[in-house]
Design an enzyme around this catalytic site. Structure first.
Site, short mmCIF file in Angstrom:
data_model
loop_
_atom_site.label_atom_id
_atom_site.label_comp_id
_atom_site.label_asym_id
_atom_site.label_seq_id
_atom_site.Cartn_x
_atom_site.Cartn_y
_atom_site.Cartn_z
N ARG A 190 0.81 -1.22 0.00
CA ARG A 190 0.00 0.00 0.00
C ARG A 190 0.85 1.28 0.00
O ARG A 190 0.35 2.36 -0.25
CB ARG A 190 -0.95 -0.02 1.21
N ASP A 237 5.88 -1.52 11.57
CA ASP A 237 5.27 -0.33 10.95
C ASP A 237 4.50 0.51 11.97
O ASP A 237 3.63 1.29 11.60
CB ASP A 237 4.38 -0.72 9.76
N TYR A 271 34.40 31.11 -3.61
CA TYR A 271 34.45 29.66 -3.52
C TYR A 271 35.78 29.25 -2.91
O TYR A 271 36.84 29.56 -3.46
CB TYR A 271 34.28 29.01 -4.91
C1 UD1 Z 1 -2.03 -5.84 11.45
C2 UD1 Z 1 -2.96 -6.72 12.27
C3 UD1 Z 1 -4.18 -5.88 12.68
C4 UD1 Z 1 -3.74 -4.66 13.45
C5 UD1 Z 1 -2.68 -3.86 12.64
C6 UD1 Z 1 -2.09 -2.77 13.52
C7 UD1 Z 1 -2.71 -8.99 11.38
C8 UD1 Z 1 -3.31 -10.06 10.56
N1 UD1 Z 1 -3.38 -7.85 11.46
O1 UD1 Z 1 -2.70 -5.46 10.26
O2 UD1 Z 1 -5.03 -6.67 13.50
O3 UD1 Z 1 -4.85 -3.83 13.73
O4 UD1 Z 1 -1.61 -4.70 12.20
O5 UD1 Z 1 -1.25 -1.91 12.77
O6 UD1 Z 1 -1.69 -9.19 12.02
N2 UD1 Z 1 4.56 -8.84 8.17
C9 UD1 Z 1 5.51 -9.82 8.05
N3 UD1 Z 1 5.23 -10.95 7.35
C10 UD1 Z 1 4.00 -11.17 6.80
C11 UD1 Z 1 3.04 -10.17 6.94
C12 UD1 Z 1 3.33 -9.01 7.62
O7 UD1 Z 1 6.63 -9.67 8.55
O8 UD1 Z 1 3.82 -12.23 6.21
C13 UD1 Z 1 4.89 -7.61 8.91
C14 UD1 Z 1 4.82 -6.36 8.07
O9 UD1 Z 1 6.09 -6.05 7.51
C15 UD1 Z 1 4.37 -5.30 9.07
C16 UD1 Z 1 3.62 -6.09 10.12
O10 UD1 Z 1 3.95 -7.45 9.93
O11 UD1 Z 1 5.46 -4.63 9.67
C17 UD1 Z 1 2.11 -5.93 10.02
O12 UD1 Z 1 1.67 -6.28 8.72
P1 UD1 Z 1 0.60 -5.41 7.93
O13 UD1 Z 1 0.42 -6.01 6.60
O14 UD1 Z 1 0.93 -3.98 8.01
O15 UD1 Z 1 -0.69 -5.73 8.82
P2 UD1 Z 1 -1.98 -4.79 8.98
O16 UD1 Z 1 -2.85 -5.00 7.82
O17 UD1 Z 1 -1.56 -3.42 9.29
MG MG Z 2 0.22 -2.41 9.22
#
Ligand code: UD1
Ligand code: MG
Length: 457
Positions: free
Chosen positions: A16, A103, A366
């Protein structure tokens, strides 16, 4: 206190964000998001930290260095799958594990410490850091039963309309009993809208096993922001900027217009220094006391003494002494060493030069690849000619030298102590100390020449 471990999730691409740069490496006030998270966790008493990396693994590793251990998630199958990658390092160890998303750059150590305490006091197997926010769109929602106890977390995409009305969200930070966590992870499925293994599902699994599952609701709403796109990134930047400016002001720095002042996290500024609007201060900059910086000035990784004034100028990776007066409109390029009581005036560029105590270049100069001594006066428009198209050469100007206006000093060349260079000279040979050097054509005046020309017409 039990053993404490930390897992940081940082393997996602960050679709995103629509960016070449991996999400967790996007900077907030100059520091990558994941670094903010790690820096806060480092303040806690943690036995072992594991960062899960995948997209941009090498870059994330290079950024964080030795502060963490690493687990590689080759395919990003979800947050539960991500934590699972730390299995070989953590499984079976007695203690409490905090899981934090890479994040969420605004989360503070104090809040994580409170989460740990809450978790430990209730002897829970899982404790979710939650918050009530006005616009919960995109976040996982906390589903509580009639008694108000946490049942499960439902992701926004999987939620019913009624569930989407709930404004208590999962911040993405949790504490787990470490042994229970790795047991429960084995039972997480990917039977959901995104076909991902969700970490939040661990909560429901533990609850169903009759374990204690709780939530710790924080009022620090600003800390809970999860950055998934650039709109949220700008929001995080704004919040972090306010935090930094507030801290600087509490330390005794005057910031005339905080909304228009951009100071990165590692910058140190002394008391009674005044920062004027439009100023950006980056990197490992240290500024002394009683300085005046700005308006509209950019400073990156400089060390600046006391009582120095820098107006409408740019300065990078240089040393700048005390009582120095720079600008308006000066450019200090890297590796310069400007000593005390120097004046660098308008439209003067200094590059990789030592500029000695009390020396002045007040206008339109300069000075590059140079060693300038003490009490030197460099006249308006004078320059060092440091480059022959292939190589750079050194200009040495010894103490007490006077360089007349519009002179060229063709390097390599030395102007000896106390010498004078006449205005308009192009100096190609060394000038001995105390000499006057004139290197320009003699002036010839042809009397009445113009009148004669006019008579011919
Ligand atoms: C996630 C939570 C959500 C919460 C939100 C808070 C899940 C399923 N959902 O959603 O409940 O409200 O964070 O900000 O956990 N990542 C990995 N490997 C993966 C997927 C993600 O390392 O396979 C890491 C990403 O790099 C990121 C973090 O996990 O730093 C969260 O992933 P992201 O895709 O941002 O989850 P959200 O949709 O924000
Ligand atoms: Mg997130």
């Amino acid at each position: 206190m039990s053993n404490r471990y930390a897992v940081i999730l940082a393997a996602g691409q960050g679709t995103r964000m629509k960016s070449k740069l991996y999400k967790v490496l996007h900077p907030v006030c100059g520091k990558p998001m994941v670094q903010h998270v790690v820096d806060q966790i480092t303040k806690l008493d943690i036995q072992e930290m594991v960062t899960v990396i995948g997209h941009g693994a090498d870059k994330v590793k290079a950024q964080l260095g030795e502060a963490s251990h690493y687990a590689l998630q080759e395919e990003q199958l979800g947050t539960a799958h991500a934590v699972m990658q730390a299995q070989s390092m953590l499984e079976g160890k007695e203690g409490v594990t905090i899981v934090v998303c890479g994040d969420t750059p605004l989360i503070k150590a104090e809040t994580m410490e409170s989460l740990f305490r809450h978790h430990e006091e209730l002897s829970a197997k899982a404790t979710i850091l939650t918050a009530r926010i006005d616009n919960p769109t995109g976040y996982g929602r906390i589903i509580r039963n009639e008694e108000g106890l946490v049942e499960k977390i439902v992701e926004h995409k999987d939620a019913t309309d009624a569930e989407r009305e709930i404004n208590e969200i999962n911040t993405g930070t949790y504490c787990f009993d470490n042994v229970a966590l790795f047991e429960a992870l084995k039972n997480v499925s990917n039977d959901n809208v995104q076909s991902e293994y969700y970490l939040p599902d661990v909560v429901e699994i533990l609850k169903k096993q009759g374990e204690v599952v709780t939530a710790y609701q924080t009022n620090e709403l600003e800390e809970t922001l999860g950055v998934n796109d650039r709109v949220a990134l700008a929001e995080a930047e704004r919040i972090m900027r306010n935090r930094i400016n507030e801290q600087q002001m509490r330390n005794g720095v005057t910031i005339m217009d905080p909304a228009n002042t951009y100071i990165e996290t590692d910058v140190v500024i002394g008391q009674d220094t005044v920062i004027l609007p439009g100023t950006i201060i980056k990197g490992k900059t240290v500024i002394g006391a009683d300085c005046q910086i700005g308006p509209n000035t950019e400073i990156e990784s400089c060390e600046i003494g006391d009582e120095t004034v820098i107006r409408q100028s740019a300065a990078y990776k240089s040393l700048i002494g005390s009582r120095v007066n720079i600008g308006p409109f000066a450019h200090i390029r890297p590796d310069s060493d400007i000593k005390d009581d120097v004046k660098i005036g308008n439209f003067v560029e200094i590059k990789k030069a030592v500029f000695g105590e009390g020396s002045k270049a007040s206008h339109l100069s300069y000075i590059g690849d140079a060693e300038v001594g003490k009490n030197v006066n460099i006249g308006c428009g004078s320059i060092t000619v440091n480059y022959d198209g292939k190589n750079k050469f050194l200009t040495k100007i010894e103490d007490d030298v006077f360089i007349g206006c519009n002179s060229n000093l063709v390097a390599p060349v030395t102007v000896g102590k106390g010498a004078y260079v006449a205005a308009g000279s192009t100096i190609t040979k060394d000038v001995p100390g105390s000499a006057l050097s004139i290197a320009r054509a003699h002036q010839v005046n042809k009397e009445n020449y113009v009148d004669k020309l006019n008579q011919k017409k």
